[in-house]
Design a protein around this motif. Sequence first.
Motif, PDB file in Angstrom:
ATOM      1  N   THR A  13       9.508 -10.647  -2.390  1.00  0.00           N
ATOM      2  CA  THR A  13       9.290 -11.091  -1.010  1.00  0.00           C
ATOM      3  C   THR A  13       8.814 -12.539  -0.964  1.00  0.00           C
ATOM      4  N   TYR A  35       7.306  -9.150   7.928  1.00  0.00           N
ATOM      5  CA  TYR A  35       7.372  -8.087   6.917  1.00  0.00           C
ATOM      6  C   TYR A  35       6.036  -7.346   6.823  1.00  0.00           C
ATOM      7  N   HIS A  36       4.944  -8.101   6.720  1.00  0.00           N
ATOM      8  CA  HIS A  36       3.619  -7.469   6.596  1.00  0.00           C
ATOM      9  C   HIS A  36       3.216  -6.744   7.885  1.00  0.00           C
ATOM     10  N   ARG A  60       5.370  -5.375  10.104  1.00  0.00           N
ATOM     11  CA  ARG A  60       6.267  -4.234  10.241  1.00  0.00           C
ATOM     12  C   ARG A  60       5.906  -3.090   9.292  1.00  0.00           C
ATOM     13  N   PHE A  61       5.526  -3.415   8.059  1.00  0.00           N
ATOM     14  CA  PHE A  61       5.292  -2.399   7.034  1.00  0.00           C
ATOM     15  C   PHE A  61       3.839  -2.330   6.578  1.00  0.00           C
ATOM     16  N   LEU A  94       2.440  -0.692   3.077  1.00  0.00           N
ATOM     17  CA  LEU A  94       1.957  -1.623   2.057  1.00  0.00           C
ATOM     18  C   LEU A  94       0.497  -1.340   1.705  1.00  0.00           C
ATOM     19  N   VAL A 141       9.388   2.083  -3.942  1.00  0.00           N
ATOM     20  CA  VAL A 141       9.419   1.373  -2.664  1.00  0.00           C
ATOM     21  C   VAL A 141      10.213   2.222  -1.669  1.00  0.00           C
ATOM     22  N   ASP A 167      13.134   2.421   3.778  1.00  0.00           N
ATOM     23  CA  ASP A 167      13.192   1.512   4.935  1.00  0.00           C
ATOM     24  C   ASP A 167      12.833   0.078   4.542  1.00  0.00           C
ATOM     25  N   ILE A 168      11.890  -0.093   3.635  1.00  0.00           N
ATOM     26  CA  ILE A 168      11.556  -1.438   3.154  1.00  0.00           C
ATOM     27  C   ILE A 168      12.722  -1.995   2.342  1.00  0.00           C
ATOM     28  N   THR A 169      13.303  -1.170   1.490  1.00  0.00           N
ATOM     29  CA  THR A 169      14.432  -1.615   0.669  1.00  0.00           C
ATOM     30  C   THR A 169      15.597  -2.041   1.548  1.00  0.00           C
ATOM     31  N   TRP A 172      15.510  -3.049   4.707  1.00  0.00           N
ATOM     32  CA  TRP A 172      15.137  -4.253   5.453  1.00  0.00           C
ATOM     33  C   TRP A 172      15.274  -5.486   4.566  1.00  0.00           C
TER      34      TRP A 172
END
Length: 160
Positions: A36, A48-49, A51-52, A56, A69, A72-74, A76
Amino acid sequence: MKPLPFPFPLNIGTDIVHIPRIARLLARPNYLPRFTRRILCDQEQHDYHSRFSEILKARAAYHQQPPPVPADITRWLAGRFAAKEAARKAAPSGAASIGWKDVMVRVQEDGGRFGKDVSRRPEIVYLGNTLDGDAGDGRVAKLSISHDGEYVVATVLAAG
């Protein structure tokens, strides 16, 4: 009859990403933060931070190897990767002329004419001195991105 050149100075870039490839990269120990930091500009890092954040935080609580991981993160991150690569290809000087953090994927959400909490189409913003020595701040390109099964495809149309 002699062919006529296209009348508009436009550039197009397309990229396709196999999501399992990104998942394999992110499965490496401590690679998620490195990945990232490498591809996301400051605003995208913030998005990113935000949203997730819950996911995280939960992953950070593990003292040993964190769990895989989440998908959904992968997905995105694979989408951002494809969009940025397409944007780099659409840059007037080509992909080699700009870096990952020189382009930003922006999806603005506002009430506007579409109603509350409706997303508009994503777009690419060229940042910094990225376009043939011109200050690229605020220069916007059109982005089309699609996820289907194990693939993400992105196409960018930018002014030449």
